[in-house]
Design an enzyme around this catalytic site. Structure first.
Site, mmCIF file in Angstrom:
data_model
loop_
_atom_site.group_PDB
_atom_site.id
_atom_site.type_symbol
_atom_site.label_atom_id
_atom_site.label_comp_id
_atom_site.label_asym_id
_atom_site.label_seq_id
_atom_site.Cartn_x
_atom_site.Cartn_y
_atom_site.Cartn_z
ATOM 1 N N THR A 1 -13.606 6.267 6.151
ATOM 2 C CA THR A 1 -14.236 5.709 4.955
ATOM 3 C C THR A 1 -14.120 4.183 4.980
ATOM 4 O OG1 THR A 1 -12.244 5.660 3.565
ATOM 5 C CG2 THR A 1 -13.473 7.745 3.665
ATOM 6 N N LYS B 1 1.260 4.396 -2.964
ATOM 7 C CA LYS B 1 1.029 5.814 -2.712
ATOM 8 C C LYS B 1 2.277 6.646 -3.002
ATOM 9 C CE LYS B 1 -3.289 5.604 -1.704
ATOM 10 N NZ LYS B 1 -4.293 6.243 -2.589
ATOM 11 N N TYR C 1 0.829 -1.200 0.000
ATOM 12 C CA TYR C 1 0.000 0.000 0.000
ATOM 13 C C TYR C 1 0.870 1.260 0.000
ATOM 14 C CZ TYR C 1 -3.367 3.534 1.509
ATOM 15 O OH TYR C 1 -4.136 4.673 1.602
#
Length: 325
Positions: free
Chosen positions: A242, A209, A205
């Site tokens: 989220t 990014k 991850y």
């Protein structure tokens, strides 16, 4: 697989998270200024059916843009468009299907969009996933690398000529790449971009990014050198409550819930910087920046490595089947 290869990326990522939370405890969320109307401008927002993406699409529509919400949840997309239109926004919205885990689907989406003859003024590369167990995209890429970065690399390049034609001096087209503070923990392994040797969801991850920031800077360098009226910026939304966190371990999920209610940003707050970069007069002609909480911020030292930027661009072009620019 060594224990170190699992624990080091995990520790570095959660350390980034702690630093962000400490910042959010003592600093208010960025408040959007009054933004100029955007009537006649067209935007694409990937992952725009919910969360930060939806709030971005919603606000851009309120400014008068026609917003194409690109995503893979058809019912969710229809509901998002309905919500925007029920609010009687000055602009309009529509949903168009694209599966960002499939480069084939990305190409189909671009063909459909180009066939309509629309201009393109704003591209918000927002869709993403976080901390999923080891898996691959349709073309066999590591899931975070493929979805978060590689699909958006391809999408942007396939739409770049439209962005160039749509922008003009004093009214640039804008590319916004949604990165994360976790990029500070990222390491780009050019010999193992797909993390085949030592898989860590945290490392994968963070790498995806960081790749987005490297991509942003190299793209802006090319655009500036060629004199095109297009800007590219990377945005960090902060820690936002989220569905991205649905992949946390059960214990982490339990610990996250009370913390999120108190310290995480809302999706609307998380979207504010991306909206600002997409529409603010202050960002006209400004590119090659990393922005957090509405301000230009120093990104990871590694992200400014021009040699790494060029290597990643070349390798990414090969992986998605583009001629090297």
């Amino acid at each position: 697989m060594s224990l170190q290869s699992l624990l080091v990326p995990l520790f570095k990522l959660y350390l980034c998270g702690v630093k962000v939370l400490l910042y959010q405890i003592f600093n208010r969320s960025f408040t959007l200024p009054v933004l100029p109307k955007q009537n006649g401008r067209v935007a694409i927002v990937t992952g725009g059916t919910r969360g930060i993406g939806f709030e971005t699409a919603r606000h851009l529509a309120s400014l008068g843009m026609h917003v194409v919400i690109a995503g893979n949840e058809t019912e969710e997309g229809a509901a998002a468009v309905r919500r925007i239109h029920e609010e009687r926004r000055e602009g309009t919205a529509e949903f168009v299907f694209v599966d960002m885990t499939s480069l084939k689907s990305v190409r189909q989406f671009v063909r459909l969009f180009r066939d309509r003859g629309l201009p393109l003024h704003v591209l918000v590369n927002n869709a993403g996933t976080m901390l999923v167990p080891e898996r691959q995209t349709e073309e066999g890429f590591e899931y975070h690398f493929g979805l978060n970065y590689l699909s958006h690399f391809l999408l942007t390049n396939l739409l770049l000529d439209l962005l160039k034609r749509s922008g003009r001096p004093g009214c640039c087209s804008r590319v916004i790449n949604m990165s994360s503070a976790t990029h500070y923990a990222g390491v780009v392994d050019m010999e193992d971009l797909n993390r085949r040797l030592h898989y860590s969801s945290h490392g994968a991850y963070s790498q995806s990014k960081l790749a987005l920031v490297l991509f942003t800077y190299y793209l802006q360098e090319q655009l500036t050198a060629s004199g095109f009226s297009v800007t590219a910026n990377a945005v960090d939304p902060g820690m936002v409550d989220t569905a991205l966190y649905d992949n946390l371990w059960t214990l982490a999920q339990m610990l996250k819930r009370p913390v999120a209610k108190l310290l995480f940003r809302t999706p609307a707050e998380g979207a504010s910087t991306a909206i600002y970069v997409a529409a603010a007069s202050e960002m006209e002609g400004v590119g090659g920046c990393y922005l957090y909480n509405g301000e230009k911020t120093q990104s990871a030292e590694l992200s400014y490595d021009s040699e790494l930027q060029a290597k990643l661009w070349k390798k990414s072009s090969q992986l998605v089947g583009l001629q090297e620019a």
